[in-house]
Enzyme design. Structure first.
Site, PDB file in Angstrom:
ATOM      1  N   ASP A 272      38.390  10.549  -8.222  1.00 58.66           N
ATOM      2  CA  ASP A 272      39.001  10.081  -9.456  1.00 58.66           C
ATOM      3  C   ASP A 272      39.932  11.189  -9.948  1.00 58.66           C
ATOM      4  O   ASP A 272      39.801  12.360  -9.574  1.00 58.66           O
ATOM      5  CB  ASP A 272      37.942   9.751 -10.498  1.00 58.66           C
ATOM      6  CG  ASP A 272      38.406   8.671 -11.465  1.00 58.66           C
ATOM      7  OD1 ASP A 272      39.624   8.489 -11.618  1.00 58.66           O
ATOM      8  OD2 ASP A 272      37.546   8.021 -12.085  1.00 58.66           O
ATOM      9  N   GLU A 617      38.596  -1.188 -26.642  1.00 58.62           N
ATOM     10  CA  GLU A 617      37.653  -0.839 -25.589  1.00 58.62           C
ATOM     11  C   GLU A 617      38.421  -0.571 -24.303  1.00 58.62           C
ATOM     12  O   GLU A 617      39.342  -1.306 -23.953  1.00 58.62           O
ATOM     13  CB  GLU A 617      36.616  -1.951 -25.376  1.00 58.62           C
ATOM     14  CG  GLU A 617      37.191  -3.293 -24.999  1.00 58.62           C
ATOM     15  CD  GLU A 617      36.129  -4.330 -24.651  1.00 58.62           C
ATOM     16  OE1 GLU A 617      34.952  -3.951 -24.477  1.00 58.62           O
ATOM     17  OE2 GLU A 617      36.483  -5.512 -24.547  1.00 58.62           O
TER      18      GLU A 617
END
Length: 884
Positions: A272, A617
């Protein structure tokens, strides 16, 4: 048989190119010879590279090596629910919405279309000499982390809380992306984030997820195993956090022992973005960047998203890693590029012939509509409140998500060339004689500012887009925008416009609906100016700190009906791009509700479009308002301002339908008790409004099912930071949910009967066949999602309450009956013992088959589907099953 012709054609082409080379003065080097096996070509290419050149290929933005004819390549691309951040593309429902279809065949078709558009875009970029980020063929999708807690902001990117459902949909999506050609990948899929990763977002770079061997094997790893063993995924992304003390991207147990050892993974692993830096800066697991890079490569992480692997040259000199270990990682990376056809003549690669016209096509839009329809979950329908008649005299459409195009898209999204909001879908669906009244009613969280609506901007605004930050020269695009209410995330406003470093000028007329004091201004993440009648109101022509949107307002006195000249100027520097022309006025919240109540009183039916949005979100966000923190949620209730709106409108006494748009579960307890009907529509993609209207007015019979549990409150959940599964998801939660996993209603009714097991007793290690008859006993045709659950009744260790072990979505006409059959594999009867072994124990098992979980009696209208149960017994000695 179907691959024999393509294989023969490829071999003929390969021989042709070999003969061409042989006839020339200089023979082709082996790595350029398409007639040779990929392994030999890769070996030859690596042998020709210097250490510095090797390392240059192990970062996501791989440099060109001109002497070897290797072009630049950026591995970073996204395709969660459509090709993202690369201009116009078909935008399907967000992943959580795709999961709500419970249809793996549909997911495969969606992924195949995404790969088609990806290939079309990539080859168009190459023809233009562009090889940058979001232009390649390696996609960092799907996200198959388990959505263990509804507070996680990135749960919207997943396929929900169940490992079996997630695994089946992941395999379908991966196969759709990667294609079925034996020689070439269509595109490369990357399963992420490996492993045990689901928030909290603000701490994701440093937290340690502690998971028992039982939780690992029962919950966190099965979908990754299915992706590797069955889906043959070519890529895996390791997570930011630690798992059981070791950073995931340097975790030998996860990467070496399990991923490559147990499961036989032969593809590549990518970190990542910035995760290698986390190894030494935040996890304190290494003393330097070079040591962190060496540890990651040795564990099995081949590619760094970031620049940390440039330190591998130093790591070799310091003896932290050998060049041979770097070679092993590089060979896996180059194998991917060869199998994508990047070193072969385009005419040899069947996918290279996909024309650009395949992108954003009418057929793909139709599939997006089909997916959106199938994703909608009917949660309540009291006394047949739905479907609505199309010829009602007046309908009031109210709510912050009713006419907000960005809420359709979720995150990691593409840019649709056209999108349909719920309001637009409803207006297009009803009779020409039906009056549709729209009111905002509330902002999402009660903030006292909202985008200036299109109704106050008659004729829209002229929009001029420039490929520079200074509004200079000829615009790259001129169009009409209905309003200025944009969040382009990390994409571009249109294909002609840059990703970053662009500017826009909007001009037109602004007509306030009433006289009085207002506050006028903008929300923007970078430079913005606002003029009213030639007067400069807002002047912040500088980038916003940390690239975060800021709200800028000016007090003005306005006259009703007067047309004011308005000009908004904006520039984007980098990353996300947010530009909104906004207003506020005295008693903002109260007046919005008053207008909504007034509209409801005039209506025969009210449709309230509520929920949350990807601005609240998502991934590591700078959001800190009531109920939300850093992309996550601290409360799963409907935001208070929307609850107030709901109660005020419901009090009018008109039939009220609630439509929820969200990427996660909402505790809509009051609505569940008082509203006539509730739909969950997720973030439904570009055709979301059409799909919602189809369901509301009966042109489509809903059959979506919840891929997550809807709890009544966060009080029913363990602490968010606790990664133990006890008390979480339908498999371990012993309380009463608001709506359970697998739940969803229909306009039809389905009866289950004649449950048949192939045997009442089987020996440990044998399979079991389960059959059931399903009949549509309603008056409408519709889909039914047949769900099979298994419970181990005599386990000697803790096991799930029940586990999904099979599902099929079928279509039935009124009166039609069909037999549905499942095969239970031995692995589905196994458990994890106290020594961490997967074993099958002798004992009794309960089987339930129906359109929902057994045992939920929360609502009378839940009776649109049934459940039947049966038992079988496993006999013999305990049997240990290998993880390979």
């Amino acid at each position: 048989m179907k691959h024999q012709r393509p294989i023969a054609f490829a071999l003929c082409l390969a021989l042709f190119w070999s003969s061409v080379a042989a006839a020339g003065q200089t023979p082709l080097p082996p790595y350029k010879d398409p007639s040779l096996p990929v392994e030999k070509r890769v070996e030859d290419l690596v042998a020709r590279m210097t250490l510095e050149e090797k390392v240059s290929q192990m970062v996501n933005a791989a440099a060109p090596i001109e002497r070897l004819g290797i072009p630049a390549y950026d591995w970073w691309n996204e395709a969660l629910h459509g090709v993202a951040r690369a201009g116009y593309a078909t935008v399907f429902p967000q992943a959580i919405g795709l999961a709500a279809t419970w249809n793996d065949d549909l997911i495969h078709r969606v992924a195949d279309v995404i790969a088609t558009e990806a290939r079309a875009k990539h080859h168009e970029f190459v023809r233009r000499g562009e090889r940058g980020r979001y232009q390649g063929l390696t996609f960092w999708s799907p996200n198959i982390n388990i959505f263990r807690d509804p507070r996680w902001g990135r749960g919207q990117e997943t396929y929900g809380e169940d490992p079996y459902l997630t695994g089946r949909l992941a395999v379908a999506f991966i196969r759709g992306l990667q294609g079925d050609d034996p020689r070439y990948f269509k595109v490369v899929a990357t399963a992420k984030h490996y492993a045990v990763h689901s928030g909290p977002e603000p701490e994701r770079h440093s937290f340690n997820a502690m998971a028992s061997e039982r939780d690992l094997r029962e919950t966190y790893l099965p979908a990754f195993r299915a992706s590797v063993v069955e889906g043959k995924v070519a890529g895996v992304m390791c997570a930011y956090n630690r798992t059981n003390g070791e950073p995931c991207c340097a975790n030998r147990r996860l990467l070496t022992d399990i991923l490559r050892g147990e499961w036989g993974f032969t593809g590549h692993v990518v970190s990542d973005c910035g995760a290698i830096e986390d190894i030494y800066r935040r996890h304190r697991f290494a003393r330097s960047e070079a040591e962190a890079a060496a540890l990651a490569v040795k564990a099995g992480t081949d590619l760094s998203c970031g620049n940390e692997y440039k330190s591998l040259v130093q790591a070799v000199r310091e003896g932290l890693i050998s060049e041979q270990e770097i070679d092993a990682a590089l060979k896996r990376l180059l194998t991917i590029r060869f199998r994508l056809g990047m070193f072969d003549p385009p005419e040899m690669v069947p996918y290279a012939r996909i024309p650009f016209s395949e992108n954003d096509s009418p057929a793909h839009r139709q599939l997006a509509l089909e997916a959106a329809r199938q994703s909608i979950v009917l949660l309540k329908n009291e006394a047949g409140a739905l479907p609505l008649r199309k010829d009602l005299r007046t309908i009031a459409v109210i709510g912050p998500n009713a006419d907000a195009p960005e809420v359709l898209l979720g995150n990691y999204n593409g840019q649709p060339s056209k999108s349909v909001t719920p309001l637009a879908g409803i207006r297009a669906k009803v009779s020409p004689r039906t009056r549709v009244i729209y009111e905002l009613g509330s902002t999402l969280t009660g903030e006292p500012v909202a985008p200036v609506p299109a109704s106050a901007l008659p004729g829209g605004l002229k929009a001029e887009y420039f490929n520079n930050k200074d509004l200079q020269g000829q615009p790259a695009l001129v169009r009409t925008d209905e309003q200025v209410n944009f969040n382009w995330d990390r994409g571009r406003p249109a294909p002609q416009v840059n990703d970053d470093g662009f500017s826009v000028r909007w001009t037109g007329r602004f007509v306030p609906p009433e006289s009085g004091p207002y506050r006028i201004g903008a929300i923007a993440d970078d430079g913005v100016r606002v003029y009213l009648d030639g007067k400069l109101l807002i002047d912040e022509w500088t980038p916003s700190p940390n690239n975060q949107p800021r709200t800028l307002l000016k007090d003005v006195q306005l006259e009703a009906g007067r047309a004011y000249d308005v000009r908004i100027e904006y520039f984007d520097q980098t990353r996300a791009a947010v530009a909104r022309f906004v207003w506020s006025f005295p008693r903002f919240k109260e007046r919005l509700i008053e207008d909504a109540v007034r509209a409801a009183r005039q209506a025969d039916a009210v449709i309230l479009v509520l929920g949350i949005s990807p601005t609240l979100e998502g991934e590591e966000m700078q959001v800190n308002v009531e109920g939300f923190r850093g992309g996550d949620r601290t409360d799963i209730a409907l935001p208070r301002a929307q609850e107030d709106l709901l109660r005020a409108v419901q009090a009018v006494g008109k039939p009220t339908i609630v439509v929820l748009l969200s990427g996660s579960a909402l505790a809509v307890n009051w609505a569940s008790e008082h509203s006539q009907a509730i739909l969950e529509a997720w973030y439904p993609g570009e055709e979301g409004g059409t799909a919602i209207a189809d369901v509301l007015f009966g042109d489509y019979n809903p059959a979506g099912r919840l891929p997550v549990t809807f709890y009544k409150s966060v009080g029913q959940l363990p602490p968010f930071e606790d990664y133990r599964m006890e008390g979480r998801t339908y498999r371990y939660f012993r309380g009463e949910p608001l709506y359970p996993f697998g739940f969803g209603l229909s306009y039809a009714r389905f009866r289950y009967s004649n449950l048949r097991l192939s045997a009442e007793k089987i020996r440990a290690g044998e399979s079991l066949t389960v059959s059931v008859d399903v009949e549509n006993v309603g008056q409408r045709a519709g889909d039914e999602v047949v769900q099979l659950y298994i419970t181990d009744l005599e386990a000697t260790v803790p096991v799930p309450i029940r586990s999904l072990a099979g599902f099929k979505r079928i279509s039935l006409a009124p009166g039609e009956r069909r037999t549905v059959q499942f095969t239970l594999a031995p692995r589905q009867m196994s458990l994890i013992d106290d020594r961490g072994r997967r074993i099958i124990e002798p004992g009794a098992f309960l089987i339930s088959v129906g359109g929902k979980q057994p045992g939920f009696t929360g609502r009378a209208d839940a009776a649109t589907t049934g459940v039947v149960t049966g038992r079988f017994t496993v006999f013999g000695e305990k049997l240990e099953l290998p993880e390979k």
